[in-house]
Design a protein around this motif. Structure first.
Motif, PDB file in Angstrom:
ATOM      1  N   MET A   1      29.992  36.869  65.858  1.00 39.49           N
ATOM      2  CA  MET A   1      29.228  35.789  65.229  1.00 39.49           C
ATOM      3  C   MET A   1      30.159  34.905  64.408  1.00 39.49           C
ATOM      4  O   MET A   1      30.958  35.383  63.614  1.00 39.49           O
ATOM      5  CB  MET A   1      28.122  36.369  64.332  1.00 39.49           C
ATOM      6  CG  MET A   1      27.289  35.316  63.616  1.00 39.49           C
ATOM      7  SD  MET A   1      25.913  36.051  62.668  1.00 39.49           S
ATOM      8  CE  MET A   1      24.739  36.378  64.004  1.00 39.49           C
TER       9      MET A   1
ATOM     10  N   THR B   1      24.644  40.231  58.214  1.00 37.82           N
ATOM     11  CA  THR B   1      25.495  41.297  58.756  1.00 37.82           C
ATOM     12  C   THR B   1      25.587  42.494  57.815  1.00 37.82           C
ATOM     13  O   THR B   1      25.889  43.594  58.257  1.00 37.82           O
ATOM     14  CB  THR B   1      26.903  40.756  59.043  1.00 37.82           C
ATOM     15  OG1 THR B   1      27.453  40.176  57.851  1.00 37.82           O
ATOM     16  CG2 THR B   1      26.861  39.705  60.141  1.00 37.82           C
TER      17      THR B   1
ATOM     18  N   PHE C   1      26.037  42.435  64.529  1.00 34.16           N
ATOM     19  CA  PHE C   1      27.009  41.393  64.800  1.00 34.16           C
ATOM     20  C   PHE C   1      28.257  41.583  63.944  1.00 34.16           C
ATOM     21  O   PHE C   1      28.213  42.178  62.861  1.00 34.16           O
ATOM     22  CB  PHE C   1      26.402  40.009  64.535  1.00 34.16           C
ATOM     23  CG  PHE C   1      25.362  39.614  65.547  1.00 34.16           C
ATOM     24  CD1 PHE C   1      25.714  38.951  66.712  1.00 34.16           C
ATOM     25  CD2 PHE C   1      24.014  39.927  65.337  1.00 34.16           C
ATOM     26  CE1 PHE C   1      24.751  38.591  67.652  1.00 34.16           C
ATOM     27  CE2 PHE C   1      23.052  39.575  66.264  1.00 34.16           C
ATOM     28  CZ  PHE C   1      23.421  38.905  67.428  1.00 34.16           C
TER      29      PHE C   1
ATOM     30  N   ARG D   1      28.768  40.533  70.496  1.00 32.52           N
ATOM     31  CA  ARG D   1      28.420  40.822  69.099  1.00 32.52           C
ATOM     32  C   ARG D   1      29.153  39.934  68.104  1.00 32.52           C
ATOM     33  O   ARG D   1      28.929  40.046  66.902  1.00 32.52           O
ATOM     34  CB  ARG D   1      28.747  42.288  68.772  1.00 32.52           C
ATOM     35  CG  ARG D   1      27.960  43.310  69.563  1.00 32.52           C
ATOM     36  CD  ARG D   1      28.352  44.724  69.171  1.00 32.52           C
ATOM     37  NE  ARG D   1      28.324  44.888  67.727  1.00 32.52           N
ATOM     38  CZ  ARG D   1      29.379  45.255  66.983  1.00 32.52           C
ATOM     39  NH1 ARG D   1      30.565  45.475  67.563  1.00 32.52           N
ATOM     40  NH2 ARG D   1      29.280  45.399  65.678  1.00 32.52           N
TER      41      ARG D   1
END
Length: 322
Positions: A153, A166, A172, A151
């Motif tokens: 990023m 997000t 993420f 997850r």
């Protein structure tokens, strides 16, 4: 013969009246003081007497208006300077601390006042161009990053796109969504040698070891250290060189991805208005060579609208659109 007895002796002409000076007036002050009639003291005399004792220290006294005016100016300047110093310290420090604490309290289980204190220890009282990354080690230790496998990023030159993504979907996790990243996102701060205050304006950012840059480099390194599973990085396809080895992602984060903890790196190349690069870009080939052994690489090209569609439907289950 002149008879001197017949001559009339005239007294000498009186001297012209003396101007009212300091001595008679001070004598008057003493006389009245000895009689206890303090309420009848000549204020002008008292003013000159005080002036003689406190202003010049010399025998020549100043006029009351001159003395009081000079004293008032000096005291006024001192008062203004003290007021400015106190106001600047309060105005600049308190808003930053309030923002820090308010954002911190959104993350339960942390002592936000203690974190603020540890944070300040990294830069307060120091040259704002001499705050290395290591100065924030105690802060990272006080609020360590937690792994979020599959997850996590990362981004480079696409912060606005990624933050909007997000914000809409919690699928993420970026550095800015962690505790330390959140409390200091888009803020500026610094200290000064010999000062115990925090400042948020006029902080130098061009020197390498400035407090803000050093924090984000240290936090980025710590965040990348806990990356695991499938990692995603969003790069800008609207520029000719989407991967910059001098960027935070290229110089710090990418180098921290290690196999077998990190299984794969997925590059999402997002083009805004016009695509100037694709997945065959030479800079991305450089990225692959920089990637640690044992980590698989993939790249997907998307337009900005396609990228935004990934977060438009909150009912969709979490998962990549690429």
């Amino acid at each position: 013969m002149i008879n001197f007895n017949d001559i009339t002796t005239h007294p000498p002409p009186p001297h012209p009246p003396k101007k009212r000076g300091v001595v008679p007036m001070l004598q008057g002050v003493r006389a009245r003081t000895h009689t206890g009639s303090l309420d009848k003291i000549d204020e002008r005399a008292r003013t000159k007497f005080t002036c003689k004792q406190t202003c010049s220290g010399s025998a020549e006294l100043l006029e009351p208006t001159m003395c009081s005016r000079r004293t008032c100016v000096i005291l006024g300047v001192i008062g203004v300077l003290l007021g400015v110093i106190i106001t600047v310290a309060v105005v600049l420090t308190l808003p930053l601390k309030r923002t820090f604490i308010r954002r911190c309290e959104l993350f339960p289980g942390y002592d936000c006042e203690n974190l603020w204190s540890v944070f300040q220890q990294a830069y307060v009282g120091k040259d704002p161009c001499n705050v290395p990354m290591e100065a924030y080690d105690p802060l990272i230790a006080a609020a360590p990053f937690k792994p979020a496998c599959n997850r996590m990023m990362f981004w480079s030159k696409t912060k606005d796109l990624v933050q909007d993504f997000t914000k809409k979907r919690g699928c993420f996790l970026t550095l800015e969504k962690t505790l330390l990243g959140s409390v200091l996102d888009d803020l500026s701060w610094c200290g000064e040698e010999g000062s115990s205050e925090t400042f948020k304006r006029f902080c130098r950012r061009k020197c390498e070891n400035n407090p803000v840059g050093s924090f984000w480099r240290r936090a980025s390194a710590a965040f990348a250290d806990v990356a695991c599973g499938d990692v995603t990085a969003v790069l800008d396809g609207s520029i000719e060189k989407p991967f910059d080895p001098e960027s935070t992602f290229g110089s710090i984060e990418l180098k921290r991805f290690k196999s077998p903890r990190v299984r794969s790196l997925k590059i999402v190349l997002v083009s805004r208005k016009k695509a100037l690069s694709n997945c065959m870009n030479t800079s991305l080939q450089d990225l692959q060579r920089e990637l640690g052994a044992g980590i698989t690489y993939s790249c997907t090209e998307m337009t900005e609208s396609q990228f935004n569609e990934c977060s438009s439907d909150p009912e969709k289950p979490c998962g990549p659109c690429w």
